[in-house]
Scaffold this motif. Structure first.
Motif, PDB file in Angstrom:
ATOM      1  N   GLN A  12       0.847  -1.200   0.000  1.00 10.45           N
ATOM      2  CA  GLN A  12       0.000   0.000   0.000  1.00 10.45           C
ATOM      3  C   GLN A  12       0.876   1.242   0.000  1.00 10.45           C
ATOM      4  O   GLN A  12       1.816   1.348   0.795  1.00 10.45           O
ATOM      5  CB  GLN A  12      -0.883   0.028   1.249  1.00 10.45           C
ATOM      6  CG  GLN A  12      -1.769  -1.184   1.404  1.00 10.45           C
ATOM      7  CD  GLN A  12      -2.892  -1.205   0.391  1.00 10.45           C
ATOM      8  OE1 GLN A  12      -3.588  -0.210   0.210  1.00 10.45           O
ATOM      9  NE2 GLN A  12      -3.051  -2.325  -0.299  1.00 10.45           N
ATOM     10  N   LEU A  13       0.510   2.198  -0.840  1.00 11.45           N
ATOM     11  CA  LEU A  13       1.296   3.423  -0.941  1.00 11.45           C
ATOM     12  C   LEU A  13       1.424   4.141   0.411  1.00 11.45           C
ATOM     13  O   LEU A  13       2.519   4.570   0.785  1.00 11.45           O
ATOM     14  CB  LEU A  13       0.672   4.360  -1.973  1.00 11.45           C
ATOM     15  CG  LEU A  13       1.404   5.672  -2.190  1.00 11.45           C
ATOM     16  CD1 LEU A  13       2.817   5.446  -2.695  1.00 11.45           C
ATOM     17  CD2 LEU A  13       0.632   6.574  -3.152  1.00 11.45           C
ATOM     18  N   LEU A  17       4.966   5.162   2.205  1.00 15.08           N
ATOM     19  CA  LEU A  17       5.348   6.544   2.509  1.00 15.08           C
ATOM     20  C   LEU A  17       5.569   6.735   4.008  1.00 15.08           C
ATOM     21  O   LEU A  17       6.503   7.426   4.421  1.00 15.08           O
ATOM     22  CB  LEU A  17       4.293   7.512   1.980  1.00 15.08           C
ATOM     23  CG  LEU A  17       4.087   7.480   0.455  1.00 15.08           C
ATOM     24  CD1 LEU A  17       3.032   8.488   0.044  1.00 15.08           C
ATOM     25  CD2 LEU A  17       5.391   7.712  -0.295  1.00 15.08           C
ATOM     26  N   LEU A  20       8.908   5.384   4.819  1.00 18.14           N
ATOM     27  CA  LEU A  20      10.024   6.211   4.364  1.00 18.14           C
ATOM     28  C   LEU A  20      10.014   7.602   5.008  1.00 18.14           C
ATOM     29  O   LEU A  20      10.950   8.387   4.791  1.00 18.14           O
ATOM     30  CB  LEU A  20      10.000   6.326   2.841  1.00 18.14           C
ATOM     31  CG  LEU A  20      10.188   4.992   2.116  1.00 18.14           C
ATOM     32  CD1 LEU A  20      10.192   5.187   0.617  1.00 18.14           C
ATOM     33  CD2 LEU A  20      11.504   4.332   2.556  1.00 18.14           C
ATOM     34  N   ARG A  86       4.710  -1.972  -8.824  1.00 18.44           N
ATOM     35  CA  ARG A  86       3.503  -1.430  -8.174  1.00 18.44           C
ATOM     36  C   ARG A  86       3.365   0.066  -8.448  1.00 18.44           C
ATOM     37  O   ARG A  86       2.270   0.540  -8.719  1.00 18.44           O
ATOM     38  CB  ARG A  86       3.645  -1.698  -6.672  1.00 18.44           C
ATOM     39  CG  ARG A  86       2.413  -1.534  -5.862  1.00 18.44           C
ATOM     40  CD  ARG A  86       1.611  -2.797  -5.784  1.00 18.44           C
ATOM     41  NE  ARG A  86       0.535  -2.609  -4.822  1.00 18.44           N
ATOM     42  CZ  ARG A  86      -0.621  -2.038  -5.144  1.00 18.44           C
ATOM     43  NH1 ARG A  86      -0.852  -1.653  -6.363  1.00 18.44           N
ATOM     44  NH2 ARG A  86      -1.555  -1.876  -4.222  1.00 18.44           N
ATOM     45  N   PHE A  87       4.473   0.795  -8.351  1.00 20.02           N
ATOM     46  CA  PHE A  87       4.449   2.264  -8.490  1.00 20.02           C
ATOM     47  C   PHE A  87       5.601   2.712  -9.388  1.00 20.02           C
ATOM     48  O   PHE A  87       6.629   3.211  -8.902  1.00 20.02           O
ATOM     49  CB  PHE A  87       4.577   2.933  -7.110  1.00 20.02           C
ATOM     50  CG  PHE A  87       3.646   2.402  -6.065  1.00 20.02           C
ATOM     51  CD1 PHE A  87       2.271   2.562  -6.184  1.00 20.02           C
ATOM     52  CD2 PHE A  87       4.141   1.734  -4.943  1.00 20.02           C
ATOM     53  CE1 PHE A  87       1.408   2.055  -5.224  1.00 20.02           C
ATOM     54  CE2 PHE A  87       3.285   1.229  -3.975  1.00 20.02           C
ATOM     55  CZ  PHE A  87       1.923   1.386  -4.121  1.00 20.02           C
ATOM     56  N   PRO A  88       5.439   2.552 -10.711  1.00 18.49           N
ATOM     57  CA  PRO A  88       6.555   2.833 -11.626  1.00 18.49           C
ATOM     58  C   PRO A  88       7.117   4.245 -11.437  1.00 18.49           C
ATOM     59  O   PRO A  88       6.365   5.224 -11.412  1.00 18.49           O
ATOM     60  CB  PRO A  88       5.907   2.680 -13.012  1.00 18.49           C
ATOM     61  CG  PRO A  88       4.747   1.772 -12.801  1.00 18.49           C
ATOM     62  CD  PRO A  88       4.237   2.099 -11.430  1.00 18.49           C
ATOM     63  N   GLY A  89       8.415   4.318 -11.305  1.00 19.20           N
ATOM     64  CA  GLY A  89       9.084   5.615 -11.210  1.00 19.20           C
ATOM     65  C   GLY A  89       9.145   6.194  -9.817  1.00 19.20           C
ATOM     66  O   GLY A  89       9.951   7.094  -9.553  1.00 19.20           O
ATOM     67  N   LEU A  90       8.310   5.697  -8.916  1.00 19.53           N
ATOM     68  CA  LEU A  90       8.246   6.328  -7.590  1.00 19.53           C
ATOM     69  C   LEU A  90       9.543   6.166  -6.809  1.00 19.53           C
ATOM     70  O   LEU A  90      10.058   7.130  -6.237  1.00 19.53           O
ATOM     71  CB  LEU A  90       7.076   5.749  -6.778  1.00 19.53           C
ATOM     72  CG  LEU A  90       6.940   6.361  -5.377  1.00 19.53           C
ATOM     73  CD1 LEU A  90       6.595   7.834  -5.458  1.00 19.53           C
ATOM     74  CD2 LEU A  90       5.891   5.616  -4.560  1.00 19.53           C
ATOM     75  N   SER A  93      12.254   8.481  -7.950  1.00 17.29           N
ATOM     76  CA  SER A  93      11.969   9.859  -7.526  1.00 17.29           C
ATOM     77  C   SER A  93      12.267  10.046  -6.047  1.00 17.29           C
ATOM     78  O   SER A  93      12.819  11.071  -5.635  1.00 17.29           O
ATOM     79  CB  SER A  93      10.490  10.206  -7.756  1.00 17.29           C
ATOM     80  OG  SER A  93      10.196  10.282  -9.105  1.00 17.29           O
ATOM     81  N   LEU A  94      11.901   9.070  -5.262  1.00 15.04           N
ATOM     82  CA  LEU A  94      12.139   9.169  -3.816  1.00 15.04           C
ATOM     83  C   LEU A  94      13.630   9.154  -3.502  1.00 15.04           C
ATOM     84  O   LEU A  94      14.100   9.906  -2.642  1.00 15.04           O
ATOM     85  CB  LEU A  94      11.436   8.012  -3.096  1.00 15.04           C
ATOM     86  CG  LEU A  94       9.913   8.117  -2.996  1.00 15.04           C
ATOM     87  CD1 LEU A  94       9.311   6.799  -2.545  1.00 15.04           C
ATOM     88  CD2 LEU A  94       9.523   9.226  -2.020  1.00 15.04           C
ATOM     89  N   ALA A  97      15.019  12.487  -4.433  1.00 17.89           N
ATOM     90  CA  ALA A  97      14.598  13.481  -3.436  1.00 17.89           C
ATOM     91  C   ALA A  97      15.392  13.309  -2.143  1.00 17.89           C
ATOM     92  O   ALA A  97      15.801  14.294  -1.520  1.00 17.89           O
ATOM     93  CB  ALA A  97      13.098  13.348  -3.165  1.00 17.89           C
ATOM     94  N   ALA A  98      15.635  12.072  -1.752  1.00 20.61           N
ATOM     95  CA  ALA A  98      16.401  11.814  -0.529  1.00 20.61           C
ATOM     96  C   ALA A  98      17.842  12.300  -0.678  1.00 20.61           C
ATOM     97  O   ALA A  98      18.434  12.842   0.255  1.00 20.61           O
ATOM     98  CB  ALA A  98      16.364  10.316  -0.192  1.00 20.61           C
TER      99      ALA A  98
END
Lengths: 105, 105
Positions: A12-13, A17, A20, A86-90, A93-94, A97-98
């Motif tokens: 689950q998104l 999140l 993280l 499940r969440f392509p590209g996420l 990106s994270l 960003a980190a």
């Protein structure tokens, strides 16, 4: 309820999140982002093992990492394939960003 | 300490992810992603106002939304410009992931 090692389709998104949303756990994921499988003591060797136990569990329950027993230790790796499916590209990106967040602090 | 409406440079990734690590707050951000400024009662009209007060604060303190008083109400909008400047590409990845997550559930 969150359970250990959720199947890919159960990741689950909001749980990812939340997992993280912690500076130490972001650092852990950045270390594992090279695709390696590591002994838990070698991920952030400067942090006391007892301080990390909780964080492994949060990351595992959310579906972010695999934990695999090996002798008396646990081996850890990032579930990149599952997260990317499940969440392509996420994840990328994270991670970017980190990297920026850590450079800015 | 997290304070109300952090400046752009003080927006921390871990706080943003914690704020978005909640299904209701993800829905709020998806609604505001059209760039509109909305009365707080019109964002998720099906959810009781008293249940949302806490969530506005979490999103505001993390730097995800602006809250602006207007008469007796608060107007809400997404801090897209700040988030995009701080973490390029992240918000769009998160919105896409939220869309997939909601479609899968």
């Amino acid at each position: 309820m969150i359970t250990a090692h959720p199947e890919r389709t159960r990741i689950q998104l909001a749980n990812v999140l939340t997992a993280l949303g912690n500076p130490l756990r972001l650092r852990i994921v950045r270390v594992l982002a090279d695709g390696s499988e590591r002994r838990c003591g070698s991920v952030l060797p400067e942090v006391a093992k007892s301080n990390l136990t909780h964080h492994w569990r949060v990351l595992r329950d959310a579906g972010v990492i695999w934990q695999r027993p090996s002798g008396r230790e646990l081996l850890l790796s990032l579930r990149r394939e599952d997260l990317d499916a499940r969440f392509p590209g996420l994840l990328d990106s994270l991670l970017e960003a980190a990297r920026r967040d850590e450079a800015a602090n």
